[in-house]
Design a protein around this motif. Structure first.
Motif, short mmCIF file in Angstrom:
data_model
loop_
_atom_site.label_atom_id
_atom_site.label_comp_id
_atom_site.label_asym_id
_atom_site.label_seq_id
_atom_site.Cartn_x
_atom_site.Cartn_y
_atom_site.Cartn_z
N LYS A 132 0.84 -1.21 0.00
CA LYS A 132 0.00 0.00 0.00
C LYS A 132 0.87 1.26 0.00
N LYS A 133 1.79 1.28 -0.95
CA LYS A 133 2.78 2.35 -1.00
C LYS A 133 3.11 2.71 -2.45
N LEU A 134 3.43 3.98 -2.68
CA LEU A 134 3.88 4.42 -3.98
C LEU A 134 5.40 4.31 -4.09
N ALA A 188 -3.64 -1.13 -14.70
CA ALA A 188 -4.06 -1.56 -13.36
C ALA A 188 -4.53 -3.01 -13.42
N ASP A 189 -4.30 -3.76 -12.35
CA ASP A 189 -4.66 -5.18 -12.36
C ASP A 189 -5.69 -5.52 -11.28
N LYS A 190 -6.09 -6.80 -11.26
CA LYS A 190 -7.14 -7.28 -10.36
C LYS A 190 -6.75 -7.20 -8.88
N ASP A 191 -5.46 -7.15 -8.60
CA ASP A 191 -5.00 -7.10 -7.21
C ASP A 191 -4.86 -5.67 -6.68
N GLY A 192 -5.07 -4.69 -7.56
CA GLY A 192 -4.98 -3.30 -7.12
C GLY A 192 -3.67 -2.61 -7.44
N ASN A 193 -2.73 -3.30 -8.10
CA ASN A 193 -1.48 -2.65 -8.52
C ASN A 193 -1.78 -1.69 -9.67
N MET A 194 -1.14 -0.53 -9.65
CA MET A 194 -1.33 0.46 -10.71
C MET A 194 0.03 1.03 -11.13
N VAL A 195 0.21 1.21 -12.42
CA VAL A 195 1.46 1.73 -12.97
C VAL A 195 1.18 2.99 -13.78
N SER A 196 1.88 4.06 -13.45
CA SER A 196 1.85 5.29 -14.22
C SER A 196 3.22 5.43 -14.88
N LYS A 252 -6.19 9.36 -2.31
CA LYS A 252 -7.19 9.98 -1.47
C LYS A 252 -7.30 9.18 -0.18
N ASP A 253 -7.01 9.82 0.94
CA ASP A 253 -7.06 9.14 2.25
C ASP A 253 -6.14 7.91 2.27
N GLY A 254 -4.99 8.03 1.62
CA GLY A 254 -4.02 6.94 1.63
C GLY A 254 -4.32 5.80 0.69
N LYS A 255 -5.33 5.96 -0.16
CA LYS A 255 -5.71 4.90 -1.11
C LYS A 255 -5.52 5.42 -2.54
N PRO A 256 -5.25 4.53 -3.49
CA PRO A 256 -5.08 4.97 -4.87
C PRO A 256 -6.38 5.53 -5.43
N TRP A 257 -6.29 6.62 -6.15
CA TRP A 257 -7.47 7.22 -6.78
C TRP A 257 -7.30 7.32 -8.29
N GLN A 276 -3.91 9.88 -20.97
CA GLN A 276 -4.43 8.58 -20.57
C GLN A 276 -4.62 8.58 -19.05
N ALA A 277 -5.61 7.84 -18.57
CA ALA A 277 -5.83 7.81 -17.12
C ALA A 277 -6.62 6.57 -16.72
N ILE A 278 -6.37 6.13 -15.50
CA ILE A 278 -7.16 5.08 -14.85
C ILE A 278 -7.53 5.58 -13.46
N MET A 279 -8.79 5.41 -13.10
CA MET A 279 -9.27 5.81 -11.77
C MET A 279 -9.88 4.61 -11.06
N TRP A 280 -9.60 4.50 -9.77
CA TRP A 280 -10.16 3.41 -8.96
C TRP A 280 -11.36 3.91 -8.18
N ASP A 281 -12.49 3.22 -8.33
CA ASP A 281 -13.70 3.52 -7.59
C ASP A 281 -13.75 2.56 -6.40
#
Length: 562
Positions: free
Chosen positions: A97-99, A378-386, A442-447, A536-541
């Motif tokens: 849970k870290k960048l 972004a993948d099913k486990d919540g990993n995201m790459v910019s 946002k609040d320590g979570k990926p947005w 390009q962008a990906i957002m997590w809901d």
């Protein structure tokens, strides 16, 4: 039945346009966001997006998919990137849970000294040829990402790019245009024609283009790892070619190369933490702009208003004066990053803005210390790459090493030749960089993982995307499709100084009465097409546990999920 269908379509369109009216007060062309549960990819080329999704479906994670897509983009979009260029990334690791930030940019040749340019009577580094070439960091960046976070074998990750390079792909209209524009002046360099003009000219739209030399190079990298590129036959070929062209990049420069994991730096904008990488890139300029904007009620001003456009432009001018003075390789300078992105500093700088008049010049802060592709997965486990990767100046330096299938970058052009400047040329130094990935939590979570391509447009684009979403309430797709503001002519890290206020370019879609008012305030207005970056962008809901994807229409990009 046809009448009912038509009515429904018109009703849906009206609803969508009315939503835009509520958000912006204006209408502009857009389309729906892409929404998916298990994975999302947004790249600047549809084939690369599909390759990323294929890797995810095969069990790879976001990091594997990002490398695969980037490898393919170097083939299908050589006008913006390739393994002869550099790479930067911000990665959200779902486990910790870290960048994590990666600076995979290369350094200048050790044997090339500042005195050489002085002796040759040069006041700036040439844009093409052997002199602006620095070590290409992309391949090392892939292996750093893979070693730290990857899950699939590198051979499988690079195989799609190898296959497309060997079997060919249809060139898109946009890429054909840029290749054909570059060919007349790059074709004078040995190796370019053989690689990119196999039939005597650059490929036309729809023509199936093959790059067997790049396929061979990628195959060697897949089998032998990163050392094949930096210490093996590929490195020796690059060094030999550069020497023949009168260049300075050597085998030792390549063999000594290392990437660097860095801590992203951020600022809080109305409850959202916006993250960039520290210099030698220009990412913190976006943070400086946002810090100044946050002091004002942007929402009340309204999208496209005179007040907003003026404030944004002046905030950009202020940030770019610091960019010109301070942004450089942190291994060679004590750069006051924390001060530059602090709220207190923004408050002081904001006092210089006249709300009714455009400034012709600004001082840099008095502090004592001193064509590109963007993609996200972004993948099913919540990993995201910019991730962002580039050659600089489109296809790069023109230096096309014999039989390797790619061009070396010309990032060294962005050094200053002014002694004492933070960004002055020095051996083994990273040049100032324009390419920047971005991330929002946002609040320590990926947005949101996002980026905007296009040289000096990038920090401006980053700030506008954030403002569009947070202040103006646009959705992920609308935020990228909205008309953009671009100011050019600021002071530069290469030494040029702004003394005429620069030029404010406004994309089609802004009210002409607003433009007239801006001109009365002293802004010089310019109009141009196609130079406002690519998004390009990906957002997590987090509530619905789904990803949103967006890719704008200014380029060939595609967002897709599964």
């Amino acid at each position: 039945m046809r009448k009912v269908f038509t009515t429904l379509v018109l009703l849906a369109s009206a609803i969508h346009l009315n939503a835009q009216d509520r958000i912006t007060g204006k209408t502009f062309a857009t389309r729906s966001e892409v929404i998916a549960q298990y994975g999302m990819a947004a790249t600047s080329q549809p084939l690369a997006t599909q390759v990323a999704l294929d890797i995810l479906k095969q069990g790879g994670n976001a990091i594997d998919a990002a490398i695969a897509a980037n490898a393919l983009l170097g083939l299908v979009e050589p006008t913006g990137n390739g393994i002869g260029g550099d790479l930067f990334a911000i990665i959200w690791d779902a486990k910790t849970k870290k960048l994590h930030g990666l600076n995979a940019s290369g350094r200048s040749p050790q044997s090339l000294k500042l005195s050489y340019f002085k002796e040759e009577g040069m006041t700036s580094i040439p844009s093409h040829g052997p002199l602006p070439v620095s070590v290409p960091g992309c391949v090392d960046g892939w292996f750093e990402m893979h070693q730290k976070f990857g899950s699939m074998d590198m051979k499988n990750i690079l195989q799609p790019a190898i296959d497309y390079a060997r079997n060919g792909f249809p060139v898109t209209e946009l890429i054909s245009y840029y290749m054909r524009r570059s060919a007349p002046f790059l074709s004078r360099f040995p190796g370019f024609k053989e690689t990119y003009m196999p039939n005597g000219e650059a490929p036309k739209k729809g023509e199936v283009f093959k790059n067997p030399n790049l396929a061979n190079t990628l195959e060697k990298i897949a089998k032998g790892g990163r050392d094949t590129f930096y210490k093996g036959d590929i490195a020796r070929t690059i060094a030999k070619y550069m020497k023949e062209q009168g260049g300075f990049l050597s085998y030792k420069d390549l063999a000594d190369h290392t990437s660097e994991w860095v801590e992203p730096v951020g600022t809080n904008y109305r409850g959202y933490d916006v993250w960039e990488l520290p210099p030698n890139g220009q990412g913190i300029a976006a943070l400086q702009i946002l810090n100044i904007l946050e002091k004002h009620d942007i929402k009340a001003m309204g999208f496209g208003s005179r007040e907003y456009i003026h404030l944004f432009t002046e905030a950009k001018k202020l940030a770019y004066e610091d960019r010109a003075k301070f942004y450089a390789d942190m291994a060679f300078n004590k750069i006051p990053v924390d001060k530059l992105i602090s709220k207190n500093y923004a408050n002081e700088r904001a006092k210089l803005i006249n709300p009714n008049r455009a400034a012709r010049s600004y001082p840099a802060g008095n502090l004592r210390d001193g064509d590109t592709i963007y993609m996200t997965v972004a993948d099913k486990d919540g990993n995201m790459v910019s991730l962002i990767q580039s050659n600089f100046r489109g296809m790069g330096s023109g230096m096309t090493p014999t039989g390797l299938g790619f061009i070396l970058q010309d990032r060294g052009e962005l050094f200053s030749l002014e002694e004492g400047h933070f960004n002055v040329y020095e051996p083994g130094k990273r040049p100032f960089h324009t390419i920047i990935p971005a991330f929002v939590t946002k609040d320590g979570k990926p947005w949101m993982s996002f980026g905007v391509m296009g040289g000096a447009m990038q920090p401006q684009g980053h700030a506008q995307i954030v403002v569009n979403m947070i202040d103006f309430g646009m959705n992920l797709q609308e935020a990228g499709d909205a008309p953009r503001i671009q100011h050019l002519g600021s002071s530069q890290p290469t030494g040029e100084a702004m003394n005429d206020g620069g030029t404010l370019y406004l994309e089609e879609g802004f009210d002409y009465e607003v433009v007239r008012e801006l001109m009365k305030m002293g802004h010089r207005i310019g109009w141009t097409n196609g130079a406002y970056g690519g998004y390009q962008a990906i957002m997590w809901d987090d509530e619905n546990k789904v990803y949103y994807g967006a890719s704008e229409s200014r380029k060939d990009g595609q967002a897709a999920g599964y």
